[in-house]
Design a protein around this motif. Structure first.
Motif, PDB file in Angstrom:
ATOM      1  N   HIS A 264       0.868  -1.176   0.000  1.00 20.71           N
ATOM      2  CA  HIS A 264       0.000   0.000   0.000  1.00 20.71           C
ATOM      3  C   HIS A 264       0.904   1.225   0.000  1.00 20.71           C
ATOM      4  CE1 HIS A 264       0.978   0.306   4.285  1.00 20.71           C
ATOM      5  NE2 HIS A 264       0.664  -0.990   4.380  1.00 20.71           N
ATOM      6  N   PRO A 265       0.356   2.419  -0.172  1.00 19.06           N
ATOM      7  CA  PRO A 265       1.211   3.609  -0.284  1.00 19.06           C
ATOM      8  C   PRO A 265       2.125   3.844   0.910  1.00 19.06           C
ATOM      9  CG  PRO A 265      -0.983   4.113  -1.096  1.00 19.06           C
ATOM     10  CD  PRO A 265      -1.060   2.742  -0.497  1.00 19.06           C
ATOM     11  N   ASN A 266       1.797   3.300   2.073  1.00 21.73           N
ATOM     12  CA  ASN A 266       2.633   3.516   3.253  1.00 21.73           C
ATOM     13  C   ASN A 266       3.640   2.394   3.501  1.00 21.73           C
ATOM     14  OD1 ASN A 266       1.493   6.009   3.967  1.00 21.73           O
ATOM     15  ND2 ASN A 266      -0.224   4.997   4.979  1.00 21.73           N
ATOM     16  N   THR A 267       3.710   1.421   2.590  1.00 22.49           N
ATOM     17  CA  THR A 267       4.707   0.358   2.729  1.00 22.49           C
ATOM     18  C   THR A 267       6.109   0.958   2.560  1.00 22.49           C
ATOM     19  OG1 THR A 267       3.177  -1.294   1.830  1.00 22.49           O
ATOM     20  CG2 THR A 267       5.504  -1.849   1.823  1.00 22.49           C
ATOM     21  N   THR A 268       7.026   0.560   3.433  1.00 19.84           N
ATOM     22  CA  THR A 268       8.370   1.134   3.428  1.00 19.84           C
ATOM     23  C   THR A 268       9.440   0.054   3.262  1.00 19.84           C
ATOM     24  OG1 THR A 268       8.628   0.927   5.825  1.00 19.84           O
ATOM     25  CG2 THR A 268       7.608   2.965   4.983  1.00 19.84           C
ATOM     26  N   TYR A 269      10.646   0.509   3.070  1.00 22.94           N
ATOM     27  CA  TYR A 269      11.807  -0.387   3.025  1.00 22.94           C
ATOM     28  C   TYR A 269      11.903  -1.181   4.320  1.00 22.94           C
ATOM     29  CZ  TYR A 269      16.789  -1.704   3.022  1.00 22.94           C
ATOM     30  OH  TYR A 269      17.968  -2.390   3.095  1.00 22.94           O
ATOM     31  N   GLU A 270      11.645  -0.528   5.424  1.00 20.67           N
ATOM     32  CA  GLU A 270      11.729  -1.189   6.731  1.00 20.67           C
ATOM     33  C   GLU A 270      10.707  -2.307   6.860  1.00 20.67           C
ATOM     34  OE1 GLU A 270      13.893   2.424   6.774  1.00 20.67           O
ATOM     35  OE2 GLU A 270      11.783   2.068   6.252  1.00 20.67           O
ATOM     36  N   ASN A 271       9.510  -2.114   6.259  1.00 14.67           N
ATOM     37  CA  ASN A 271       8.483  -3.165   6.296  1.00 14.67           C
ATOM     38  C   ASN A 271       8.888  -4.366   5.448  1.00 14.67           C
ATOM     39  OD1 ASN A 271       6.024  -0.566   5.955  1.00 14.67           O
ATOM     40  ND2 ASN A 271       6.753  -1.491   7.857  1.00 14.67           N
ATOM     41  N   PHE A 272       9.427  -4.085   4.266  1.00 16.26           N
ATOM     42  CA  PHE A 272       9.640  -5.167   3.313  1.00 16.26           C
ATOM     43  C   PHE A 272      11.010  -5.825   3.451  1.00 16.26           C
ATOM     44  CE2 PHE A 272      10.686  -6.721  -1.043  1.00 16.26           C
ATOM     45  CZ  PHE A 272       9.766  -7.756  -1.056  1.00 16.26           C
ATOM     46  N   VAL A 273      12.067  -5.032   3.491  1.00 14.29           N
ATOM     47  CA  VAL A 273      13.414  -5.605   3.617  1.00 14.29           C
ATOM     48  C   VAL A 273      13.783  -5.740   5.090  1.00 14.29           C
ATOM     49  CG1 VAL A 273      15.855  -5.364   3.028  1.00 14.29           C
ATOM     50  CG2 VAL A 273      14.100  -4.657   1.382  1.00 14.29           C
ATOM     51  N   GLY A 274      13.802  -4.649   5.790  1.00 11.85           N
ATOM     52  CA  GLY A 274      14.114  -4.691   7.212  1.00 11.85           C
ATOM     53  C   GLY A 274      14.675  -3.350   7.667  1.00 11.85           C
ATOM     54  N   ASP A 286      14.834  -2.448  38.692  1.00 13.06           N
ATOM     55  CA  ASP A 286      13.522  -2.150  39.243  1.00 13.06           C
ATOM     56  C   ASP A 286      12.374  -2.559  38.333  1.00 13.06           C
ATOM     57  OD1 ASP A 286      13.891  -0.393  37.228  1.00 13.06           O
ATOM     58  OD2 ASP A 286      13.589   1.441  38.427  1.00 13.06           O
ATOM     59  N   GLY A 287      12.720  -3.202  37.234  1.00 10.31           N
ATOM     60  CA  GLY A 287      11.660  -3.697  36.343  1.00 10.31           C
ATOM     61  C   GLY A 287      11.002  -2.632  35.505  1.00 10.31           C
ATOM     62  N   THR A 288      11.600  -1.460  35.414  1.00 15.00           N
ATOM     63  CA  THR A 288      11.013  -0.396  34.598  1.00 15.00           C
ATOM     64  C   THR A 288      11.057  -0.773  33.124  1.00 15.00           C
ATOM     65  OG1 THR A 288      11.785   1.241  36.198  1.00 15.00           O
ATOM     66  CG2 THR A 288      11.141   2.042  33.998  1.00 15.00           C
ATOM     67  N   LEU A 289       9.917  -0.562  32.436  1.00 10.55           N
ATOM     68  CA  LEU A 289       9.843  -0.859  31.007  1.00 10.55           C
ATOM     69  C   LEU A 289      10.379   0.314  30.197  1.00 10.55           C
ATOM     70  CD1 LEU A 289       6.327  -2.556  30.731  1.00 10.55           C
ATOM     71  CD2 LEU A 289       8.569  -3.656  30.744  1.00 10.55           C
ATOM     72  N   GLY A 290      11.100  -0.015  29.146  1.00  6.15           N
ATOM     73  CA  GLY A 290      11.619   1.014  28.264  1.00  6.15           C
ATOM     74  C   GLY A 290      11.690   0.508  26.826  1.00  6.15           C
ATOM     75  N   PHE A 291      12.080   1.385  25.932  1.00  7.95           N
ATOM     76  CA  PHE A 291      12.184   1.033  24.526  1.00  7.95           C
ATOM     77  C   PHE A 291      13.621   1.180  24.066  1.00  7.95           C
ATOM     78  CE2 PHE A 291       7.687   2.158  24.742  1.00  7.95           C
ATOM     79  CZ  PHE A 291       7.113   1.142  23.980  1.00  7.95           C
ATOM     80  N   ARG A 292      13.969   0.340  23.143  1.00 10.23           N
ATOM     81  CA  ARG A 292      15.219   0.509  22.420  1.00 10.23           C
ATOM     82  C   ARG A 292      14.957   0.133  20.959  1.00 10.23           C
ATOM     83  NH1 ARG A 292      18.177  -4.052  21.094  1.00 10.23           N
ATOM     84  NH2 ARG A 292      17.358  -6.017  21.941  1.00 10.23           N
ATOM     85  N   PHE A 293      15.777   0.625  20.069  1.00  8.54           N
ATOM     86  CA  PHE A 293      15.624   0.301  18.661  1.00  8.54           C
ATOM     87  C   PHE A 293      16.607  -0.807  18.290  1.00  8.54           C
ATOM     88  CE2 PHE A 293      13.548   4.335  18.823  1.00  8.54           C
ATOM     89  CZ  PHE A 293      12.541   4.236  17.859  1.00  8.54           C
ATOM     90  N   ALA A 294      16.073  -1.814  17.619  1.00  7.46           N
ATOM     91  CA  ALA A 294      16.892  -2.956  17.213  1.00  7.46           C
ATOM     92  C   ALA A 294      16.515  -3.372  15.790  1.00  7.46           C
ATOM     93  CB  ALA A 294      16.678  -4.127  18.177  1.00  7.46           C
ATOM     94  N   PRO A 295      17.424  -4.000  15.053  1.00  7.18           N
ATOM     95  CA  PRO A 295      17.117  -4.459  13.688  1.00  7.18           C
ATOM     96  C   PRO A 295      15.982  -5.488  13.689  1.00  7.18           C
ATOM     97  CG  PRO A 295      19.489  -4.467  14.074  1.00  7.18           C
ATOM     98  CD  PRO A 295      18.843  -4.253  15.411  1.00  7.18           C
ATOM     99  N   LYS A 296      15.036  -5.308  12.801  1.00  7.12           N
ATOM    100  CA  LYS A 296      13.923  -6.246  12.674  1.00  7.12           C
ATOM    101  C   LYS A 296      13.783  -6.639  11.206  1.00  7.12           C
ATOM    102  CE  LYS A 296       8.950  -6.856  13.345  1.00  7.12           C
ATOM    103  NZ  LYS A 296       7.665  -6.231  13.748  1.00  7.12           N
ATOM    104  N   PRO A 297      13.826  -7.940  10.899  1.00 13.78           N
ATOM    105  CA  PRO A 297      13.702  -8.365   9.497  1.00 13.78           C
ATOM    106  C   PRO A 297      12.338  -7.995   8.925  1.00 13.78           C
ATOM    107  CG  PRO A 297      14.494 -10.151  10.901  1.00 13.78           C
ATOM    108  CD  PRO A 297      14.021  -9.071  11.810  1.00 13.78           C
ATOM    109  N   GLY A 298      12.330  -7.676   7.641  1.00 12.93           N
ATOM    110  CA  GLY A 298      11.080  -7.441   6.940  1.00 12.93           C
ATOM    111  C   GLY A 298      10.615  -8.706   6.239  1.00 12.93           C
ATOM    112  N   PHE A 299       9.551  -8.586   5.445  1.00 16.12           N
ATOM    113  CA  PHE A 299       8.961  -9.748   4.787  1.00 16.12           C
ATOM    114  C   PHE A 299       9.969 -10.461   3.883  1.00 16.12           C
ATOM    115  CE2 PHE A 299       5.121  -7.057   5.450  1.00 16.12           C
ATOM    116  CZ  PHE A 299       4.443  -7.919   6.304  1.00 16.12           C
ATOM    117  N   LEU A 300      10.819  -9.715   3.188  1.00 12.63           N
ATOM    118  CA  LEU A 300      11.754 -10.341   2.255  1.00 12.63           C
ATOM    119  C   LEU A 300      12.808 -11.158   2.989  1.00 12.63           C
ATOM    120  CD1 LEU A 300      12.663 -10.662  -0.684  1.00 12.63           C
ATOM    121  CD2 LEU A 300      14.120  -8.646  -0.378  1.00 12.63           C
ATOM    122  N   ILE A 301      13.412 -10.593   4.032  1.00 11.71           N
ATOM    123  CA  ILE A 301      14.428 -11.335   4.788  1.00 11.71           C
ATOM    124  C   ILE A 301      13.808 -12.563   5.438  1.00 11.71           C
ATOM    125  CG2 ILE A 301      15.949 -11.245   6.800  1.00 11.71           C
ATOM    126  CD1 ILE A 301      16.590  -8.382   6.137  1.00 11.71           C
TER     127      ILE A 301
END
Length: 487
Positions: A264-274, A286-301
């Motif tokens: 769809h028009p909003n599909t990106t490189y990150e969605n498809f390749v990774g 203390d069990g606090t939740l947080g976010f970090r950015f990590a590599p995630k494979p897309g549909f092709l990988i």
């Protein structure tokens, strides 16, 4: 007429052609059709340097001199059968400008030419048709002129006004087909169908060349092309069953080994390749939740990784609506991988480490096949660029009358034939891809078909009109819509 085509003498040229023309009426064509043409077949006398011919022309033309309009012509040649041709008179398009300027007339002649070449050519070109008959300033292509030297005189004199030609071979049956197809078209354009006893034959001949006008594409053809090219796109108008066929291929021919995704028009490189994606994790003690950015494979990988696990099992990645995304941006450097004809595996280095099995270098396993489907009528997206088209093999799926006849009712068949005829006759090349597919006309019962036509086809055609997609033949579409609304 076939005997005249293979004759090598001009003796009694006019008399023989008069007899051949007269024999057509009251047999293949009705007697009234005789008034729609007249014969021009000048007897060539000794020392005459003109080009001999026999032409069926519009009766409004004068008895001699240049004529105008559509004509069926045969040109005798030295030591060769007569050239068979459709010709525009050197006087101009009139009185047949409406016929000659209609896209459908040129489209039919091109389909006949393709059919004759493929069925009877044996690898050689025996027929040719001009893209636009009205372009009388464009001469016959030089390769044709060089390849058919027997007709040099006719080409030099009339090359610019020839718009469909057939070179007879030793196969007389092929010549009968060519004569039949061209004459049937000419008389049909003049408003005369074949006699009842010849309608089955005319229908058979029409069916032969019509398959090259809107060719059928079987599931087996797509599967075979995937085996050979690995990366394939099937394209066609809405409602022709592209997605359905792709899912059948995934389920039946790949035994479910694969997956379907949709662009769809909003599909990106990150969605498809990774790419980088936010990952939820606990921070500190203390069990606090947080976010970090990590590599995630897309549909092709992901698809390549699954295929690599079992090299003996074919794996299919089906991408529906593949043209709705900006493929240049979505594929990125991975476009380099979509080469089916390579001596060694191709690989690209990625921006991030995606872990096993590729880490930072990805290649596409030989058992990974990619099948895209795209709606050729979707004007909301850009045309696929040349780089993408070079790497994918393309097959077109067109509306099928056979599907409607086998799965519909009389109303659906009639509605399909009427609308398809409008598009074939009047649509320019870019508009032909808008012709609605067979799914709009299916319905086992009249009431079911009527409801489907009014709730799916009427809105589609109304949108075409509103967007100006069929502006060149809006009135026939409006008349068709009025008929649908009256059901």
């Amino acid at each position: 007429m076939t005997d005249i085509v293979y004759s090598t003498t001009l003796d009694s040229w006019k008399d023989r052609n008069e007899q051949a023309l007269a024999a057509l009426f009251g047999s293949r064509y009705p007697k009234r059709a005789e008034k729609s043409v007249t014969l021009r077949a000048p007897d060539m006398k000794g020392g005459d340097t003109g080009v001999p011919y026999a032409a069926y022309i519009h009766p409004s033309n004068a008895d001699s001199g240049a004529y105008g309009g559509m004509s069926f012509v045969i040109f005798p040649a030295d030591n060769a059968p007569c050239l068979v041709a459709m010709v525009i008179g050197t006087q101009g398009l009139a009185p047949d400008e409406a016929i000659l300027g209609r896209p459908g007339h040129a489209r039919k002649m091109q389909a006949i030419s393709t059919w004759l070449n493929r069925r009877f050519g044996g690898g050689a070109q025996i027929a040719w048709a001009k893209h636009d008959p009205t372009r009388v300033e464009i001469d016959l292509p030089e390769p044709i002129q060089r390849a058919w030297p027997s007709y040099e005189r006719a080409f030099k004199r009339y090359g610019r006004v020839l718009y469909a030609i057939y070179k007879p071979s030793d196969d007389r049956r092929a010549t009968v087909f060519a004569l039949t197809a061209m004459l049937d078209i000419m008389f049909e354009e003049r408003g005369h169908a074949t006699m009842k006893e010849f309608q089955d034959n005319a229908g058979d001949v029409r069916s032969e060349w019509f398959t090259h006008l809107m060719p059928l594409t079987a599931r087996e053809e797509v599967v075979d092309l995937l085996e050979k090219r690995r990366y394939v796109v099937i394209q066609g108008p809405p409602g022709t069953g592209k997605t359905r066929m792709a899912r059948q291929i995934l389920g039946l021919d790949y035994q479910g080994h694969g997956q379907s995704i949709q662009f769809h028009p909003n599909t990106t490189y990150e969605n498809f390749v990774g790419g980088l994606a936010p990952m939820l994790e606990r921070e500190g003690g203390d069990g606090t939740l947080g976010f970090r950015f990590a590599p995630k494979p897309g549909f092709l990988i992901e698809a390549a990784a699954i295929a690599a696990q079992n090299p003996t099992q074919k794996y299919l990645l089906h991408i529906d609506e593949i043209n709705r995304a900006d493929l240049g941006k979505v594929l990125g450097e991975a476009i380099y991988l979509f080469e089916s004809d390579t001596d060694s595996p191709l690989e690209v280095t990625l921006a991030y480490d995606f872990g096993k099995p590729f880490f930072r270098k990805i290649s596409l396993p030989d058992n990974l096949h990619v099948l895209g489907t795209m709606n050729s009528a979707d004007r909301s997206i850009a045309i696929l660029d040349v780089a993408v088209r070079r790497r994918f093999a393309f097959l077109s799926i067109w509306p099928s009358s056979r599907v409607v006849e086998e799965n519909g009712c009389n109303l659906g068949v009639k509605a399909f034939q009427e609308l398809t005829s409008i598009f074939i006759e009047h649509a320019a090349e870019e508009a032909l891809s808008l012709v609605p597919g067979h799914s709009y006309f299916l319905g086992k019962h009249e009431e079911q078909a009527r409801i489907k036509l009014k709730t799916t086809l009427v809105p589609l055609l109304s949108e075409y009109l509103a967007q100006g997609y069929v502006s060149g033949f809006a009135e026939p579409i409006r008349a068709y819509l009025q008929w649908l609304e009256s059901l």
